[in-house]
Design a protein around this motif. Structure first.
Motif, PDB file in Angstrom:
ATOM      1  N   LEU A 157       0.761  -1.238  -0.057  1.00 14.72           N
ATOM      2  CA  LEU A 157      -0.031  -0.003   0.087  1.00 14.72           C
ATOM      3  C   LEU A 157       0.826   1.335  -0.063  1.00 14.72           C
ATOM      4  N   ARG A 158       1.925   1.261   0.697  1.00 12.81           N
ATOM      5  CA  ARG A 158       2.891   2.566   0.767  1.00 12.81           C
ATOM      6  C   ARG A 158       3.424   2.751  -0.638  1.00 12.81           C
ATOM      7  N   ALA A 159       3.729   1.641  -1.281  1.00 15.01           N
ATOM      8  CA  ALA A 159       4.548   1.709  -2.655  1.00 15.01           C
ATOM      9  C   ALA A 159       3.598   2.130  -3.746  1.00 15.01           C
ATOM     10  N   GLY A 160       2.266   1.726  -3.394  1.00 16.33           N
ATOM     11  CA  GLY A 160       1.313   1.903  -4.654  1.00 16.33           C
ATOM     12  C   GLY A 160       0.984   3.085  -4.741  1.00 16.33           C
ATOM     13  N   GLU A 161       0.182   3.416  -5.935  1.00 16.66           N
ATOM     14  CA  GLU A 161      -0.304   4.938  -5.992  1.00 16.66           C
ATOM     15  C   GLU A 161      -1.919   4.667  -6.742  1.00 16.66           C
ATOM     16  N   HIS A 162      -2.278   3.708  -7.416  1.00 13.21           N
ATOM     17  CA  HIS A 162      -3.543   3.563  -8.058  1.00 13.21           C
ATOM     18  C   HIS A 162      -4.300   2.526  -7.785  1.00 13.21           C
ATOM     19  N   GLY A 163      -5.418   2.530  -8.080  1.00 15.16           N
ATOM     20  CA  GLY A 163      -6.498   1.420  -7.657  1.00 15.16           C
ATOM     21  C   GLY A 163      -7.897   1.856  -8.158  1.00 15.16           C
TER      22      GLY A 163
ATOM     23  N   ARG B 105     -20.191   2.598   2.907  1.00 19.03           N
ATOM     24  CA  ARG B 105     -19.076   1.602   3.216  1.00 19.03           C
ATOM     25  C   ARG B 105     -18.605   1.262   1.562  1.00 19.03           C
ATOM     26  N   ALA B 106     -17.528   1.922   1.421  1.00 17.64           N
ATOM     27  CA  ALA B 106     -16.896   1.865   0.002  1.00 17.64           C
ATOM     28  C   ALA B 106     -15.719   0.270   0.311  1.00 17.64           C
ATOM     29  N   THR B 107     -15.451   0.344  -1.030  1.00 18.13           N
ATOM     30  CA  THR B 107     -14.247  -0.920  -1.453  1.00 18.13           C
ATOM     31  C   THR B 107     -13.116  -0.182  -2.344  1.00 18.13           C
ATOM     32  N   PHE B 108     -11.868  -0.150  -1.940  1.00 20.17           N
ATOM     33  CA  PHE B 108     -10.803   0.049  -2.817  1.00 20.17           C
ATOM     34  C   PHE B 108     -10.111  -1.051  -3.083  1.00 20.17           C
ATOM     35  N   VAL B 109      -9.792  -1.230  -4.371  1.00 21.84           N
ATOM     36  CA  VAL B 109      -9.034  -2.558  -4.709  1.00 21.84           C
ATOM     37  C   VAL B 109      -7.575  -1.943  -5.493  1.00 21.84           C
ATOM     38  N   CYS B 110      -6.500  -2.555  -5.160  1.00 17.44           N
ATOM     39  CA  CYS B 110      -5.281  -2.254  -5.710  1.00 17.44           C
ATOM     40  C   CYS B 110      -4.756  -3.587  -6.232  1.00 17.44           C
ATOM     41  N   HIS B 111      -4.215  -3.843  -7.327  1.00 17.00           N
ATOM     42  CA  HIS B 111      -3.671  -5.233  -7.657  1.00 17.00           C
ATOM     43  C   HIS B 111      -2.522  -4.976  -8.860  1.00 17.00           C
TER      44      HIS B 111
END
Length: 143
Positions: A21-27, A73-79
């Motif tokens: 999560l710290r290294a990511g930017e988008h999802g 309640r939202a959902t955020f997905v990064c992958h």
């Protein structure tokens, strides 16, 4: 499933989730209004304490704004995925406009450059939303 190719996945450690999560930017942020769903790609900033999303505003009546206002309640997905490795993280919780303050230099530090589509840069403003991380689940391929 004798002929279907597959890989096994398993849960990620809390430390691995934090690092990704710290290294990511988008999802992709998933929102809802009753039985109607809406998903939008967004940039995010995670510092270990808060999960912030940068949302462009160019119209108070936008579909995006409507879904942000109706979602409890939202959902955020990064992958990320390739043929040999993959991982995904789902962050779920309440989403609300962030009440903090950040100047332009801080925003540029926290977020990658904004991708403009059909907007004129002068017509685009940003709001920050905080997704309270009630549930965080990470999975990755295992050997």
């Amino acid at each position: 499933m004798d002929r279907v190719e597959y890989v096994y996945t398993g849960g990620m450690t809390e430390s691995d989730v934090d690092d990704r999560l710290r290294a990511g930017e988008h999802g992709v942020l998933g929102l809802a209004d009753g039985n109607d769903a809406y998903a939008i790609p967004l940039s995010y900033h995670y510092d270990g304490d808060r999960f912030l999303l940068r949302v462009s505003d160019h119209d108070d009546e936008s579909e995006k704004r409507r879904f942000l206002e109706t979602t409890d309640r939202a959902t955020f997905v990064c992958h990320e995925a390739s043929t040999s490795e993959s991982w995904s993280i789902h962050v779920r919780g309440p989403i609300r406009e962030w009440e903090g303050d950040a100047d332009e230099a801080t925003l540029n530090e926290w977020f990658p450059p904004f991708r403009l589509f059909d907007e004129t840069v002068q017509n685009v403003e940003f709001s920050l939303y905080e997704l309270r991380m009630e549930t965080v689940v990470g999975r990755e391929t295992i050997e």
